[in-house]
Every structure is written in C-alpha cells, then in structure tokens.
Design a protein around this motif. Structure first.
Motif, short mmCIF file in Angstrom:
data_model
loop_
_atom_site.label_atom_id
_atom_site.label_comp_id
_atom_site.label_asym_id
_atom_site.label_seq_id
_atom_site.Cartn_x
_atom_site.Cartn_y
_atom_site.Cartn_z
N LYS A 1 13.50 48.31 -33.43
CA LYS A 1 12.98 49.68 -33.32
C LYS A 1 13.03 50.25 -31.90
O LYS A 1 13.16 51.46 -31.73
N SER A 2 12.93 49.40 -30.88
CA SER A 2 13.00 49.91 -29.50
C SER A 2 14.43 50.25 -29.09
O SER A 2 14.65 51.03 -28.16
N ARG A 3 15.40 49.67 -29.80
CA ARG A 3 16.81 49.96 -29.53
C ARG A 3 17.60 49.82 -30.84
O ARG A 3 18.27 48.83 -31.07
#
Length: 356
Positions: free
Chosen positions: A80-82
């Motif tokens: 989710k962060s990348r």
C-alpha cells in the motif's frame, strides 16, 4: 579541480536519478499491471486483445489455484505504501470490499458500468461486479442415482454422504467466500455446526475447486477414497461436464423455503488500486473488461460465466440456472456483512481445517 568540473560531479547523480525516474514513469505508463484471480486460461486471450486494441502491454500476475484471491489481497495490503498493481481482477467480492474499507481502492465511475444494477457497484465507485459464477454440486451419476442426489448443501452432513463429499480447502478462494456467506445467512453458530458436521462426516479436502470437480467426476480421490459429490464453482463444474459423461451439475438449495438460503452466486469484481503506477491505463482496462463484448466472451467461452450486464444476451450451457431465471432461488446475501464476518470465519476455518 575547476568550478565547472565540480559542478558536473555534483549534478551528475541528480541527473542520473531524474533520468531513472523518467524511465520508470514511462515504463509504468506503457503497461498495465493486473493482479488476476481469474484463471490464466480464461484471461490471457482477453489481455492479448486489450493490448492489440489499446496499445498497452498487460503484465498479469495470476493467483495459485490453492490460494485464490487471498494471496493477491495480502500483496495489495503489503504494497500500500508503494503500489505495484494497477487493476485487481478478483474472482470473488469479499476481499474487494475489505480493500475498499481500508481505503486502498481508487474511485472510478466507468461509463462501461452504466448498465449494471446498483447492487453490482460500490456506492463510492471503487469497484464493480461482473460475470458471476454459482457455487454448485458436481455429482457422479454412476455412484448416485437421480432420486438420491442431494438438493441442498446442508444435506451433505447426513450419514449417507460420509466420506463421499469433496471440497477445496475452505480458507481460500470462493470456498472461503462461501463460508463467510453461510456465516452471514445462517448465523455464525449454525454455520459452525454445519462445517463441524462436514468434518465429522469425513469431508475430503482438495487443493482447489478444479480438483474437487475432477475427483467427484472420477469417483475417487488420488489416494483411492471413494467420493461422489464435489462442491465447486460453475466454471470448474462445466469443464468436468465437458470431459466426463458421468457427472451432473446441481444448483443447490433452489427448494429452500425459509430464511435467505439459496444458490450462492459469486461475481467477479474489478477495482483500481489507489496510487497505482498507471491510473490512466487502469481505467482503460476496467472499461474494456466491463464491456458487453468481454462478458459475452466469458459467458460463451469455456468458463461460462453469467453476465451481469442486462444488455448482454449470451448463450449459456443448458444445465445453467441463471439468478434471473424463474426457477432460480439465489441466496439473499448481504456481502458487506459477510465481509465483516471474514476474520471470525477464517479463525474458525483455520482451527477446524488447517493441515496438522
């Protein structure tokens, strides 16, 4: 060292980084990454056609038969962060709703979704359902005479079916979706009683839905255990019907008189991942997969998936009972509530059915 040389040495790493970033951006915009829980054999030609029409390469990542949809869900959460995925083509709906609730999906009101019913689309436009399948029974006609064939899932805990029923590992794929839906329809306690009854009745477990259909068709497991009934999806059931004259497909619980029990229909879903590398390409992919042409191909191809777009008039196998047929009795599922029950259902299934 001259001032000019010093400046070159100072700026060189920055220039290299900018070129790399530009190259990565151009690469991501020239392709669409699809995490697909749809079987490769059914999806690959559609992706090839999309590339020919849209000029965008498709980079598919398929799921394993044994852990359908669960693996992709876990990957999307972990990334989710990348995000690496542009479009999630899920072969069920509950994992998609769970991603929606975590804020991991990007809203997109596709013009191709306009004809679909309200209940087939998220209110916030983060997903759309299409091309549904039913959870059915594959019955070996050599082992089970017509008058004795089961008509309900709940019958399979009866002593006459002891050791003769096969089902995919229930923590994964549409088998897990069915479990959460039964928890929602029957209530957790009655659903637990049902699954414990299956286990006590020596339920056989297969690696996936395809094997459940195949084992029932052959009348035995690879270990030689006699089985007569497989719980599976319509696409795997119809493959077995095509290959084996000794099987019949039953759409269960069409006679259910009380409650919300009935045949469970599980749609595919499409969603764009929030912050994905290629949102423009992702929208083009969603528009394409929701098109009437694609639903027609999924219906009339070997997967025989039932269109949800009311404007699609496809030819389905004569054995099929569509949810809109007069003699159909679809289960009345609140998928949002079933998604709420997912974690509790999984804990129960893991405790009861995990390999020792």
């Amino acid at each position: 060292m001259t001032l000019r040389r010093f400046a070159i040495l100072l700026l060189a790493p920055l220039c290299i980084s900018l070129l790399a970033m530009t190259g990565c951006k151009n690469a991501s915009q020239s392709r669409v990454v699809v995490y697909s829980a749809q079987d490769e054999e059914f999806a690959k030609e559609l992706f090839k056609e999309f590339t020919q029409n849209a000029g965008l390469e498709v980079a598919p990542k398929y799921d394993t038969e044994a852990k359908k949809s669960v693996t992709h869900y876990t990957e999307i959460v972990s990334e989710k962060s990348r995000p690496r995925c542009d479009v999630f083509w899920n072969n069920e709906i509950l994992s998609t709703i769970r991603l929606q609730r975590q804020g991991l999906l990007d809203p997109y009101d596709s013009p191709a979704a306009a004809a679909f019913a309200k209940e087939d689309k998220a209110d916030d436009h983060t997903w759309c359902a299409f091309a549904t399948r039913a959870r059915v029974l594959v019955v070996n006609t050599k082992l089970v005479p017509e008058a004795e064939r089961p008509r309900s899932l709940l019958e399979l805990t009866e002593p006459r079916w002891k050791g003769k029923v096969v089902m995919a590992q229930p923590q994964f794929g549409t088998t897990a979706t069915q479990a959460a839906c039964l928890f929602e329809v029957l209530g957790p306690e009655k659903a637990k009683e049902y699954y414990r009854g299956l286990k006590a009745n020596e339920l056989q477990l297969s690696p996936g839905n395809k094997q459940a259909a195949e084992w029932a068709g052959k009348g035995r497991t690879p270990a030689g255990q006699v089985v007569a009934v497989g719980i599976t999806d319509t696409d795997d059931a119809m493959e077995e019907v095509h290959d084996n004259p000794d099987v019949v497909v039953i759409f269960p619980d069409r006679d259910a008189k009380e409650g919300r029990m009935g045949t469970l229909y599980i749609p595919n879903t499409l969603a764009i991942i929030k912050g994905c590398p290629n949102p423009t390409g992702a929208r083009k992919m969603v528009d394409y997969l929701l098109s009437p042409e694609v639903e027609t191909k999924l219906a009339e191809g070997p997967s025989h998936q039932i269109p949800l777009n009311p404007n699609v008039k496809a030819t389905l196998p004569p054995q099929y009972v569509k949810p809109t047929d007069k003699d159909a009795h679809p289960a009345k599922i609140d998928f949002a509530k079933a998604a709420d029950l997912w974690d509790d259902t999984q804990k129960f299934l893991e405790a009861e059915f995990a390999a020792p």
